[in-house]
Design a protein around this motif. Structure first.
Motif, PDB file in Angstrom:
ATOM      1  N   ILE A  36      58.074   8.977  27.254  1.00  0.00           N
ATOM      2  CA  ILE A  36      59.463   8.508  27.131  1.00  0.00           C
ATOM      3  C   ILE A  36      59.468   6.989  27.309  1.00  0.00           C
ATOM      4  O   ILE A  36      58.918   6.467  28.285  1.00  0.00           O
ATOM      5  CB  ILE A  36      60.342   9.146  28.249  1.00  0.00           C
ATOM      6  N   PHE A  37      60.080   6.300  26.371  1.00  0.00           N
ATOM      7  CA  PHE A  37      60.333   4.858  26.526  1.00  0.00           C
ATOM      8  C   PHE A  37      61.830   4.675  26.374  1.00  0.00           C
ATOM      9  O   PHE A  37      62.376   5.003  25.310  1.00  0.00           O
ATOM     10  CB  PHE A  37      59.619   4.050  25.429  1.00  0.00           C
ATOM     11  N   CYS A  38      62.493   4.205  27.422  1.00  0.00           N
ATOM     12  CA  CYS A  38      63.956   4.107  27.369  1.00  0.00           C
ATOM     13  C   CYS A  38      64.452   2.838  28.021  1.00  0.00           C
ATOM     14  O   CYS A  38      63.999   2.465  29.104  1.00  0.00           O
ATOM     15  CB  CYS A  38      64.590   5.253  28.155  1.00  0.00           C
ATOM     16  N   GLY A  91      70.020  12.625  28.458  1.00  0.00           N
ATOM     17  CA  GLY A  91      71.347  13.123  28.798  1.00  0.00           C
ATOM     18  C   GLY A  91      71.957  12.310  29.924  1.00  0.00           C
ATOM     19  O   GLY A  91      72.736  12.804  30.729  1.00  0.00           O
ATOM     20  N   TRP A  92      71.598  11.035  29.977  1.00  0.00           N
ATOM     21  CA  TRP A  92      72.046  10.159  31.073  1.00  0.00           C
ATOM     22  C   TRP A  92      72.866   9.006  30.529  1.00  0.00           C
ATOM     23  O   TRP A  92      72.556   8.486  29.464  1.00  0.00           O
ATOM     24  CB  TRP A  92      70.810   9.585  31.782  1.00  0.00           C
ATOM     25  N   GLN A  93      73.913   8.651  31.235  1.00  0.00           N
ATOM     26  CA  GLN A  93      74.540   7.363  30.943  1.00  0.00           C
ATOM     27  C   GLN A  93      75.129   6.770  32.214  1.00  0.00           C
ATOM     28  O   GLN A  93      75.460   7.499  33.158  1.00  0.00           O
ATOM     29  CB  GLN A  93      75.555   7.465  29.811  1.00  0.00           C
ATOM     30  N   ALA A  94      75.216   5.447  32.225  1.00  0.00           N
ATOM     31  CA  ALA A  94      75.662   4.758  33.436  1.00  0.00           C
ATOM     32  C   ALA A  94      77.096   5.155  33.772  1.00  0.00           C
ATOM     33  O   ALA A  94      77.944   5.244  32.883  1.00  0.00           O
ATOM     34  CB  ALA A  94      75.562   3.255  33.229  1.00  0.00           C
ATOM     35  N   ARG A 117      69.429   5.630  23.295  1.00  0.00           N
ATOM     36  CA  ARG A 117      68.269   6.533  23.376  1.00  0.00           C
ATOM     37  C   ARG A 117      68.247   7.271  24.726  1.00  0.00           C
ATOM     38  O   ARG A 117      67.943   8.468  24.785  1.00  0.00           O
ATOM     39  CB  ARG A 117      66.961   5.775  23.174  1.00  0.00           C
ATOM     40  N   ALA A 118      68.569   6.565  25.806  1.00  0.00           N
ATOM     41  CA  ALA A 118      68.585   7.223  27.125  1.00  0.00           C
ATOM     42  C   ALA A 118      69.620   8.343  27.128  1.00  0.00           C
ATOM     43  O   ALA A 118      69.410   9.403  27.724  1.00  0.00           O
ATOM     44  CB  ALA A 118      68.889   6.215  28.223  1.00  0.00           C
TER      45      ALA A 118
END
Ligand SMILES: NC(=O)c1ccc[n+]([C@@H]2O[C@H](COP(=O)([O-])OP(=O)(O)OC[C@H]3O[C@@H](n4cnc5c(N)ncnc54)[C@H](O)[C@@H]3O)[C@@H](O)[C@H]2O)c1
Length: 332
Positions: free
Chosen positions: A248-250, A302-305, A296-297
Motif C-alpha cells: 500500500i502506498f497512500c 476506507g479512511w478519511q480525515a 486513494r486512501a
C-alpha cells in the motif's frame, strides 16, 4: 493484533499506540527515548522496551516475547534542516536502522510492516493536489532517506512475497489527543502550530513567517494539516488491509491547503491571544504549496480525515499546550 510501535514514545507513535489500545489491539512501545518521552508509556499504561532499534538481540526478543504480528515504524529523525547539516546521521538512523528492523522481522517471522513515509518524498510537486502518481524527487536528505526505505520495502517484498507493507506518506501532522492526555513535544520544535502556540503562551517572543511573496492567495506557504488522531486511525486501517492488498502506498492528508497566515489567524481565534509575527525572506527549500489528493486512501483504506479545518485541529493542540506549557517535562 500485537503491534510493536517503533518510535512509540514520540508524537505520532504515542497517539497511534493510544488508538490501537482503544480499538482492541495490543501495542508495545519500542523506543530509545532519544527524542521521545518515556512518560507516555505510563500515561497509556502499555509495555515499553527502552532500547535502540539497531540493538538486534533486544529487538528480536521483543518481537518474539510479545508475539508481534505487525511492526509500525515511526522511529526516525525528522527535521529537514538538520538532515541537510548531518546527512550521515539521517541515513544511518532512518535507512540503516530500518534495514536492521526488517532483518530482525525476517528472522522472527514477522511479516506486516507499516512505515511512516512523508510528502517530503515528492519534493516540489509539478501539480497539486498531490496524487501518489506524482514523481518522487525529494529535495532533502530527510526526504531521500524516506524514499530509500520505500524502495527497500518494494525489494524486500519481491524477495519475500509474504512480506506485506504500507508506506503512508503523511502531510503535516498536527493537533493533540482529543482527551488531552497526549501532546506534541519536540526539542527544538520546528512545526508551525506548536511554535505558534508556544508564542501564544509567551514561551517564545513570537514567530517568523518565511516569505510573503509566494504565488498563493495571501503570499505565504500553503500546507495540508492532518490531525494526529486521523493519522493514527489510518495506520490501523492500513494494518487491517495488509493481508488483502500486500503493498500500500497512500497519501495521508485532508485534501485542504491552509496558508501560514490562515493558521496564525485561526490560532489567535482559538487562544484569544495576539501572536507577535515577524515577516522574513523566503527560506531555501520550502515548497510553495503542498496538499494531498486523499482519494486513494479513501478507496483503499476506507479512511478519511475527520478533522478538516485548522481551527478544530488547533483547539485540540491548545487543550494540551495550555495545560503543559513546558511540554511533558512539567504540567502547568
Ligand atoms: N510530524 C510530522 O509532521 C511528520 C510528517 C511526515 C512524516 N513523519 C514521520 O513520522 C514519524 C514520526 O514522527 P514524529 O513527529 O512522531 O517524530 P518524533 O521525533 O516525535 O518520534 C520519533 C521517535 O522515534 C524514536 N527513535 C528515533 N530513532 C530511534 C532508534 N534508532 N531506536 C529507537 N527509537 C528511535 C525517538 O526517540 C522518538 O520517540 C517519523 O518517521 C517521521 O519522519 C512525521
Amino acid at each position: 493484533m500485537n503491534v510493536l510501535v517503533a518510535g512509540g514514545a514520540g508524537y505520532i507513535g504515542s497517539h497511534t499506540a493510544k488508538r490501537l489500545l482503544e480499538s482492541g489491539h495490543t501495542p508495545v512501545i519500542y523506543d530509545n527515548a532519544s527524542r521521545g518521552h518515556k512518560i507516555v508509556a505510563g500515561i497509556l499504561n502499555v509495555p515499553a522496551v527502552w532500547a535502540d532499534l539497531k540493538d538486534r538481540s533486544v529487538l528480536l526478543s521483543a518481537l518474539r516475547d510479545y508475539r508481534i504480528d505487525c511492526v509500525m515504524h515511526f522511529a526516525a529523525y525528522t527535521a529537514v534542516g538538520e538532515s541537510v547539516e548531518q546527512p550521515l546521521m539521517y541515513y544511518r538512523n532512518n535507512v540503516a536502522t530500518t534495514i536492521s528492523v526488517l532483518q530482525a522481522m525476517a528472522e522472527a517471522g514477522v511479516r506486516r510492516f507499516v512505515f511512516s513515509s512523508t510528502c517530503a518524498t515528492y519534493g516540489d510537486p509539478d501539480q497539486v493536489p498531490i496524487t501518489e502518481n506524482e514523481k518522487q524527487a525529494p529535495v532533502s536528505p530527510y526526504g531521500r532517506s524516506k524514499l530509500m526505505v520505500e524502495q527497500i520495502l518494494k525489494d524486500q517484498a519481491v524477495a519475500d512475497p509474504q512480506f506485506k507493507f504500507a508506506a503512508l506518506r503523511y502531510f503535516n501532522a498536527s493537533g493533540c489527543a482529543s482527551d488531552g492526555s497526549l501532546g506534541e513535544d519536540h526539542d527544538p520544535e520546528t512545526h508551525l502550530i506548536p511554535v505558534v502556540l508556544q508564542a501564544a503562551l509567551g514561551k517564545r517572543a513570537g514567530i517568523t513567517v518565511f516569505g510573503t511573496d509566494y504565488p498563493t492567495p495571501d503570499g505565504t506557504n500553503v500546507r495540508d494539516y492532518i490531525h494526529v488522531d486521523d493519522l493514527a486511525d489510518a495506520h490501523i486501517a492500513a494494518m487491517g488491509k495488509l493481508d488483502d492488498l500486500g503493498q500500500i502506498f497512500c497519501n495521508l492528508g485532508t485534501g485542504n491547503g491552509f496558508s501560514v497566515k490562515q493558521v496564525i489567524a485561526a490560532a489567535e481565534k482559538v487562544t484569544g491571544k495576539t501572536i507577535p509575527v515577524t515577516y522574513g525572506p523566503r527560506r531555501a527549500g520550502d515548497a510553495i504549496t503542498l496538499y494531498a489528493d486523499p482519494s486513494r486512501a479513501r478507496e483503499l483504506l476506507g479512511w478519511q480525515a475527520q478533522h478538516t479545518d485548522p481551527q478544530s485541529i488547533i483547539a485540540s493542540a491548545w487543550n494540551w499546550f495550555s495545560r503543559h506549557p513546558d511540554g511533558y517535562a512539567r504540567k502547568g
